[in-house]
Design an enzyme around this catalytic site. Structure first.
Site, short mmCIF file in Angstrom:
data_model
loop_
_atom_site.label_atom_id
_atom_site.label_comp_id
_atom_site.label_asym_id
_atom_site.label_seq_id
_atom_site.Cartn_x
_atom_site.Cartn_y
_atom_site.Cartn_z
CG ASP A 37 -2.18 0.67 0.92
OD1 ASP A 37 -2.17 1.99 0.40
OD2 ASP A 37 -3.25 0.14 1.36
CG ASP A 62 1.76 5.39 -6.36
OD1 ASP A 62 1.02 4.89 -6.99
OD2 ASP A 62 1.97 6.44 -6.26
CB VAL A 63 -0.99 0.47 -8.36
CG1 VAL A 63 -0.81 -0.40 -6.79
CG2 VAL A 63 -1.88 1.48 -8.09
CG ASN A 89 -8.25 -3.59 -2.81
OD1 ASN A 89 -9.56 -3.76 -2.45
ND2 ASN A 89 -7.56 -3.04 -1.82
CE1 TYR A 156 -13.87 4.18 -7.35
CE2 TYR A 156 -16.20 3.73 -7.79
CZ TYR A 156 -15.05 3.34 -7.18
OH TYR A 156 -14.97 2.36 -6.50
CE LYS A 160 -12.50 0.82 -8.89
NZ LYS A 160 -11.57 0.00 -8.10
CB THR A 191 -14.22 0.02 3.58
OG1 THR A 191 -14.39 1.25 2.60
CG2 THR A 191 -14.37 -0.99 2.89
P1 NAD Z 1 -9.84 1.93 1.22
O1 NAD Z 1 -9.58 3.17 0.71
O2 NAD Z 1 -10.06 1.32 2.54
O3 NAD Z 1 -8.96 0.96 0.32
C1 NAD Z 1 -7.97 1.24 -0.84
C2 NAD Z 1 -6.68 1.42 -0.57
O4 NAD Z 1 -5.99 1.57 -1.86
C3 NAD Z 1 -6.19 2.27 0.67
O5 NAD Z 1 -5.40 1.49 1.42
C4 NAD Z 1 -5.37 3.37 -0.23
O6 NAD Z 1 -3.96 3.67 0.60
C5 NAD Z 1 -4.70 2.39 -1.44
N1 NAD Z 1 -4.39 3.22 -2.50
C6 NAD Z 1 -4.78 4.33 -2.88
N2 NAD Z 1 -3.98 4.96 -3.94
C7 NAD Z 1 -3.11 3.94 -4.12
C8 NAD Z 1 -1.86 3.73 -5.04
N3 NAD Z 1 -1.69 4.95 -5.80
N4 NAD Z 1 -1.20 2.80 -4.82
C9 NAD Z 1 -1.33 1.90 -3.87
N5 NAD Z 1 -2.33 1.72 -3.11
C10 NAD Z 1 -3.33 2.90 -3.16
O7 NAD Z 1 -11.33 1.87 0.64
P2 NAD Z 1 -11.88 0.34 0.12
O8 NAD Z 1 -13.45 0.55 0.24
O9 NAD Z 1 -11.38 -0.94 0.86
O10 NAD Z 1 -11.70 0.05 -1.44
C11 NAD Z 1 -10.84 -1.12 -2.02
C12 NAD Z 1 -11.27 -1.25 -3.35
O11 NAD Z 1 -12.88 -1.53 -3.41
C13 NAD Z 1 -11.05 0.07 -4.23
O12 NAD Z 1 -10.58 -0.17 -5.53
C14 NAD Z 1 -12.44 0.70 -4.41
O13 NAD Z 1 -12.55 1.41 -5.55
C15 NAD Z 1 -13.29 -0.73 -4.35
N6 NAD Z 1 -14.73 -0.43 -4.13
C16 NAD Z 1 -15.33 0.02 -2.85
C17 NAD Z 1 -16.47 0.07 -2.56
C18 NAD Z 1 -16.89 0.38 -1.21
O14 NAD Z 1 -18.18 0.95 -0.91
N7 NAD Z 1 -16.12 0.52 -0.21
C19 NAD Z 1 -17.52 -0.19 -3.46
C20 NAD Z 1 -16.93 -0.58 -4.86
C21 NAD Z 1 -15.72 -0.62 -5.08
#
Ligand code: NAD
Length: 250
Positions: A37, A62-63, A89, A156, A160, A191
């Site tokens: 992360d 950083d992805v 993720n 976004y 996605k 989350t």
């Molecule tokens: P989150 O913010 O807890 O997790 C996302 C993680 O990605 C964070 O820890 C963040 O530090 C990391 N991140 C951000 N930019 C980055 C980068 N450049 N390189 C590496 N890591 C990076 O949120 P989450 O809800 O756990 O989301 C996880 C995934 O699920 C995401 O792709 C999000 O789009 C998707 N998602 C979440 C929801 C929701 O309702 N929570 C719904 C649909 C999709």
């Protein structure tokens, strides 16, 4: 649930939320987990992986940095000798209407959410192709094609939706080498991330529109990801597994 003994998994964005839950579930099922992360919370997740009996390697990643992704794969192979699973993720979800959105904001969301998936996949592929085995799971979103959700998520949604298209085409490319690629499509998951972009009223409205009447738990997404990352999911590829409490049905 599944047997991940001797399997090595890289999880991106594993410092919290769905990524953390996935890292912990894979560890509980016997996997060695590379916790990556950009946020320092990844260290605590690495410790939690070890508490669950899994070996862990923690790396800042950083992805958007293709070279760094290749470095993490190199470290993984040097340390554990194999790479079986990649969970793409990491994601960001800033909001902006089209009028407000700058080209830089647009590009940043595409870079992290879509190009990040490409970068990490490219980095993982040589080892997986050589082994003739791989499981890649990409985290998309219901906003990527199933629901409009709100008018300020167009970057976004594009990123996605792109993940789903990428998954379907790449799966055809990868199938002959024993590598599957699938996507999970979460609805609203509790989350804390949604609270950052949506007000309480919008979240309540989304919950009210969800047939099961609540947000999902990160662990429920982790379970779906673990299935797609497991050996028995060998015949599932290019699929999008919707895990949304039914919000996309109504
Ligand atoms: P989150 O913010 O807890 O997790 C996302 C993680 O990605 C964070 O820890 C963040 O530090 C990391 N991140 C951000 N930019 C980055 C980068 N450049 N390189 C590496 N890591 C990076 O949120 P989450 O809800 O756990 O989301 C996880 C995934 O699920 C995401 O792709 C999000 O789009 C998707 N998602 C979440 C929801 C929701 O309702 N929570 C719904 C649909 C999709």
């Amino acid at each position: 649930m599944f047997d991940f003994d001797d399997r090595v998994a890289i999880v991106t964005g594993a410092g919290g939320g769905i990524g953390e839950a996935t890292a912990l579930l894979l560890a509980e099922q016997g996997a060695t987990v590379v916790v990556t992360d950009v946020i320092p919370e990844r260290e605590a997740v690495g410790e939690a992986v070890e508490e669950r009996g899994g070996d862990a390697l923690v790396r800042e990643l950083d992805v958007t940095d293709a070279g760094a992704a290749a470095g993490v794969v190199e470290d993984t192979l040097e340390t554990f000798g194999r790479l079986d699973v990649l969970v793409n993720n990491a994601g960001i979800f800033p909001t902006a209407t089209l009028e407000e959105m700058t080209a830089e904001e647009w590009q940043r969301v595409i870079d992290v959410n879509l190009t990040g998936v490409f970068n990490c996949t490219k980095a993982a592929l040589p080892a997986m192709r050589e082994a003739g085995y791989g499981r890649i799971v990409n985290v998309s979103s219901a906003a990527g094609g199933h629901v409009g959700w709100s008018g300020d998520l167009s970057h976004y949604a594009a990123s996605k939706g792109g993940v789903v298209g990428f998954t379907r085409s790449a799966a055809i490319d990868l199938g002959p080498d024993g590598i599957t690629m699938n996507a999970v499509v979460p609805g609203m998951v509790d989350t804390g991330a949604a609270e950052e972009v949506a007000d309480e009223e919008a979240i309540e409205a989304a919950v009210a529109a969800t047939p099961v009447g609540r947000q999902g738990d990160p662990e429920e997404l982790a379970a779906a990801i673990a299935y797609l990352a497991s050996e028995p999911a060998a015949f599932v590829t290019g699929a999008s597994l919707v895990v949304d409490g039914g919000i996309t049905l109504v």
